[in-house]
Design a protein around this motif. Structure first.
Motif, short mmCIF file in Angstrom:
data_model
loop_
_atom_site.label_atom_id
_atom_site.label_comp_id
_atom_site.label_asym_id
_atom_site.label_seq_id
_atom_site.Cartn_x
_atom_site.Cartn_y
_atom_site.Cartn_z
N LEU A 93 0.89 -1.14 0.01
CA LEU A 93 -0.07 0.02 0.09
C LEU A 93 0.96 1.21 -0.16
O LEU A 93 1.47 1.44 1.06
N GLY A 94 0.94 1.97 -1.08
CA GLY A 94 1.83 3.15 -1.42
C GLY A 94 3.09 2.63 -2.13
O GLY A 94 4.23 2.24 -1.47
N GLY A 95 3.33 2.69 -3.30
CA GLY A 95 4.16 2.28 -3.99
C GLY A 95 5.39 3.34 -4.39
O GLY A 95 6.40 3.11 -4.74
N TYR A 96 4.93 4.75 -4.45
CA TYR A 96 5.61 5.80 -4.91
C TYR A 96 6.43 5.46 -6.17
O TYR A 96 5.79 5.16 -6.92
N VAL A 97 7.58 5.83 -6.20
CA VAL A 97 8.45 5.56 -7.47
C VAL A 97 8.86 4.08 -7.95
O VAL A 97 9.42 3.86 -8.91
N GLY A 98 8.61 3.14 -6.98
CA GLY A 98 8.80 1.76 -7.03
C GLY A 98 9.90 1.25 -6.59
O GLY A 98 10.46 0.05 -6.88
N TYR A 99 10.79 1.76 -5.58
CA TYR A 99 11.81 1.58 -4.96
C TYR A 99 11.61 0.16 -4.25
O TYR A 99 12.46 -0.98 -4.54
N GLN A 146 -0.23 7.60 6.96
CA GLN A 146 -0.05 7.02 8.11
C GLN A 146 -1.95 7.17 8.93
O GLN A 146 -2.01 6.19 9.61
N LYS A 147 -2.39 8.21 8.64
CA LYS A 147 -3.74 8.26 9.08
C LYS A 147 -4.53 7.11 8.55
O LYS A 147 -5.89 6.86 8.89
N LEU A 148 -4.17 6.42 7.31
CA LEU A 148 -5.21 5.52 6.63
C LEU A 148 -4.60 4.17 7.21
O LEU A 148 -5.42 3.19 6.89
N TYR A 149 -3.72 4.07 8.20
CA TYR A 149 -2.96 2.56 8.47
C TYR A 149 -4.43 1.88 9.16
O TYR A 149 -4.39 0.72 8.72
N CYS A 150 -4.76 2.48 10.00
CA CYS A 150 -5.82 1.70 10.87
C CYS A 150 -7.15 1.34 9.99
O CYS A 150 -7.74 0.53 10.02
N GLN A 151 -7.59 2.30 9.30
CA GLN A 151 -8.49 2.26 8.37
C GLN A 151 -8.45 0.90 7.41
O GLN A 151 -9.54 0.28 7.32
N ASP A 152 -7.30 0.82 6.77
CA ASP A 152 -7.16 -0.14 5.86
C ASP A 152 -6.86 -1.50 6.54
O ASP A 152 -7.14 -2.70 6.05
N LEU A 153 -6.17 -1.41 7.85
CA LEU A 153 -6.52 -2.64 8.76
C LEU A 153 -7.63 -3.38 9.10
O LEU A 153 -7.96 -4.33 9.05
N TRP A 154 -8.53 -2.27 9.58
CA TRP A 154 -9.91 -2.47 9.95
C TRP A 154 -10.71 -3.05 8.60
O TRP A 154 -11.29 -4.05 8.78
N LEU A 155 -10.27 -2.60 7.30
CA LEU A 155 -10.88 -3.09 6.28
C LEU A 155 -10.53 -4.62 6.10
O LEU A 155 -11.53 -5.41 5.64
N LEU A 156 -9.32 -4.75 6.32
CA LEU A 156 -8.78 -6.13 6.08
C LEU A 156 -9.24 -7.17 7.09
O LEU A 156 -9.69 -8.25 6.67
#
Length: 251
Positions: free
Chosen positions: A82-88, A162-172
């Protein structure tokens, strides 16, 4: 009017043109032919750009090896980012997954930086092992499960807002794709800038989480407080300061 989330604005660290400048810089290199099909050489080139031109916010060569060791040990057939940015990180993880025939799904909201990531993945010869998906993490995760591309999460790297970490964990948790004894969650930047709600949740007991559900803003999510997590936080001195990875097993 669409209610889809927009990418964050430019800051002193990103989205100011350095991402496309990285591509121009890489293709102007005298050794560009040697980079083709060689993930490690492409990663080394990104590191050189980071050290000599513009710093890039990525997992870097301090935290990266720890995650590579986990991939090598657990050998997931499918890993999600979740969050790929430039692909590093996609290059790092895709190269490690390639060794046992695994694949990475890298989800990135910003289509411009996703295009940079996709280009670098192709340059490195990893297109069979890395798929860049443009979209909001919440929507893409729901689509992957709905369309049965993902039935369980073996390993997931969380490295977006970071504000989405919990939201996406709860979704999972809500989607019932976290498997006790199998799933590993790896969250970056839990010290800087920090993800206190996420750490609080994964380190709490089921009884404590049942209380937290009543006090936290869970929105439309349906967290599962009965899932038990075992977490260690590994600290690192990075180019941006002290940071950490939260490495969590679903037990």
């Amino acid at each position: 009017m669409s209610n889809r989330p927009h990418a964050p604005p430019a800051t002193k660290w990103c989205l100011d043109g350095r991402e496309t400048d990285l591509l121009h810089w890489i293709h102007a290199r005298a050794d560009i032919k040697q980079l083709r099909g060689n993930p490690q050489k492409v990663i080394a080139a990104i590191d050189e750009y980071h050290n000599t031109h513009n710093q890039l916010i990525n997992v870097g060569n301090k935290k990266g090896p720890t995650i590579i060791d986990l991939i090598t040990e657990r050998k997931p057939s499918l890993m999600i980012e979740l969050g790929g940015y430039v692909g590093y990180s996609a290059l790092l993880f895709g190269d490690a997954l390639k060794a046992h025939g695994g694949k990475l799904l890298s989800i990135e909201l910003n289509p411009e930086v996703a295009a940079v990531a996709g280009h670098l993945v192709n340059l490195a010869g990893l297109r069979d092992h890395v798929e860049i998906i443009v979209g909001a993490s919440t929507e893409v995760l729901q689509d992957l499960v709905r369309e049965k591309e993902v039935s369980e999460v073996e390993m997931i790297f969380i490295d977006h807002w970071q504000k989405l970490y919990c939201q996406d964990l709860w979704l999972l948790e809500e989607l019932n794709v976290l498997v006790p004894g199998k799933t590993m969650l790896i969250a970056d930047n839990v010290i800087m800038p920090g993800a206190p709600d996420y750490l609080q949740w994964i380190q709490a007991s089921p009884a404590e989480k049942k209380t937290l559900v009543e006090t936290l803003d869970v929105g439309s999510r349906c967290p599962n407080p009965d899932l038990k997590y075992e977490t260690i936080v590994r600290e690192f001195d990075t180019d941006f300061g002290k940071d950490g990875l939260a490495i969590t097993k679903v037990v």
